[in-house]
Motif scaffolding. Structure first.
Motif, PDB file in Angstrom:
ATOM      1  N   ASN A 263      14.567   6.113   4.081  1.00  0.00           N
ATOM      2  CA  ASN A 263      14.596   4.438   4.218  1.00  0.00           C
ATOM      3  C   ASN A 263      13.073   4.055   3.911  1.00  0.00           C
ATOM      4  OD1 ASN A 263      14.109   2.098   5.867  1.00  0.00           O
ATOM      5  ND2 ASN A 263      14.996   3.145   7.813  1.00  0.00           N
TER       6      ASN A 263
ATOM      7  N   THR B 171       5.685  -1.030   0.883  1.00  0.00           N
ATOM      8  CA  THR B 171       5.410  -2.339   0.695  1.00  0.00           C
ATOM      9  C   THR B 171       5.039  -2.760  -0.548  1.00  0.00           C
ATOM     10  OG1 THR B 171       3.082  -2.161   1.132  1.00  0.00           O
ATOM     11  CG2 THR B 171       4.582  -2.563   2.970  1.00  0.00           C
TER      12      THR B 171
ATOM     13  N   GLU C  87      11.739   1.256   4.604  1.00  0.00           N
ATOM     14  CA  GLU C  87      11.141   0.158   5.664  1.00  0.00           C
ATOM     15  C   GLU C  87       9.340   0.560   5.356  1.00  0.00           C
ATOM     16  OE1 GLU C  87      12.538   0.519   9.569  1.00  0.00           O
ATOM     17  OE2 GLU C  87      14.468  -0.583   8.858  1.00  0.00           O
ATOM     18  N   TRP C  88       9.021   1.857   5.239  1.00  0.00           N
ATOM     19  CA  TRP C  88       7.427   2.027   4.990  1.00  0.00           C
ATOM     20  C   TRP C  88       7.050   1.602   3.773  1.00  0.00           C
ATOM     21  CZ3 TRP C  88       7.565   5.969   1.834  1.00  0.00           C
ATOM     22  CH2 TRP C  88       8.530   6.717   1.744  1.00  0.00           C
TER      23      TRP C  88
END
Length: 271
Positions: free
Chosen positions: A159, A164, A161-162
């Motif tokens: 995943n 950037t 999501e962490w």
């Protein structure tokens, strides 16, 4: 004695300014009529006005001028104030000299490129510390897209999501392979990170107070000489590259296509 209007004409100081000088006790009238409130000045005070003009031209504040004119300060204190002002003016001259250098550089860039591209400017700025997940390898500049492909493949089952944007590349000369650079490609991260493949690891990039930076577009002719031009600028302006930190490239994500991507080179420097 001269009335304030006459003294204003003789001293070339506006009446409003003379009243303000009286209020802050920089230049008080020789006499003030108790009945009418009229202010009267002496001829000798014209010399005091001249000293005020002199100190203002040298860049002293009105508060500092009041100290120089009225307070009982030692010769050493007066010399200290002048040395401080000398230092301030010297710093100002150096900053203005840097501006002249930048103007000449800008003129050269316009002459070379035929236009004033906003990304062809060397900027010194501070950058904050950040956490980075990266993939380490050796190679040449041409290998960077392939390294990111391999890096992204290793992250496919995670995943993201962490992660950037933007993409980040760290590079330094290889101590093991003279023909190659030592690269790290990666992303900034936020929050907690799950277990990772052994090929990837997390590191911290320290904050840097002085980072020489240069923007360019990947498809521009300027891209071919960007690193050389930045290195030349660093040397010409009396800076040194910090030896304990790698150079960085930031690949900004808002380009419509890879060929028009905006890239920023960042090299930590010191005097």
């Amino acid at each position: 004695m001269f009335k304030i209007g006459d003294f204003s004409m003789l001293s070339k100081v506006p009446v409003k300014t003379l009243r303000y000088y009286d209020q802050i006790e920089l230049l008080k009238p020789q006499k003030t009529d108790r009945d009418t409130g009229y202010r009267y000045y002496s001829a000798e005070q014209l010399l005091e006005v001249n000293r005020i003009f002199l100190y203002k031209e040298l860049g002293f504040t009105l508060k500092q001028i009041a100290q120089l004119l009225h307070e009982k300060i030692s010769v050493e204190q007066i010399q200290g104030m002048f040395k401080l002002k000398e230092s301030e003016i010297q710093q100002l001259l150096e900053k203005e000299q840097e501006k002249l250098v930048r103007i000449k550089e800008r003129m050269q860039l316009i002459g070379r490129e035929g236009s004033a591209e906003r990304e062809q400017e060397v900027i010194i700025k501070a950058v904050e510390s950040k956490r980075l997940i990266s993939f380490h390898s050796y190679g040449s500049v041409e290998d960077i897209p392939f390294l990111f492909q391999k890096f992204n493949h290793l992250l496919d089952k995670y995943n993201r999501e962490w992660l950037t944007e933007p993409q980040i590349v760290l590079w330094r000369e290889s101590a093991e392979k003279e023909s190659d650079f030592e690269f790290e490609v990666g992303y900034s991260i936020k929050g907690e990170v799950a277990s990772l493949p052994k090929e990837l690891y997390i590191r911290s990039l320290p904050a840097e107070t002085m980072m020489a930076t240069l923007l360019f577009r990947s498809k521009s002719t300027f891209a071919q000489t960007a690193c050389v031009d930045l290195a030349t600028w660093i040397e010409k302006n009396g800076y040194r590259v910090k030896q304990d930190q790698p150079g960085r490239e930031i690949y900004y994500p808002f380009a419509k296509n890879e060929e028009d991507r905006l890239i920023e080179i960042q090299i930590p420097i010191e005097r």
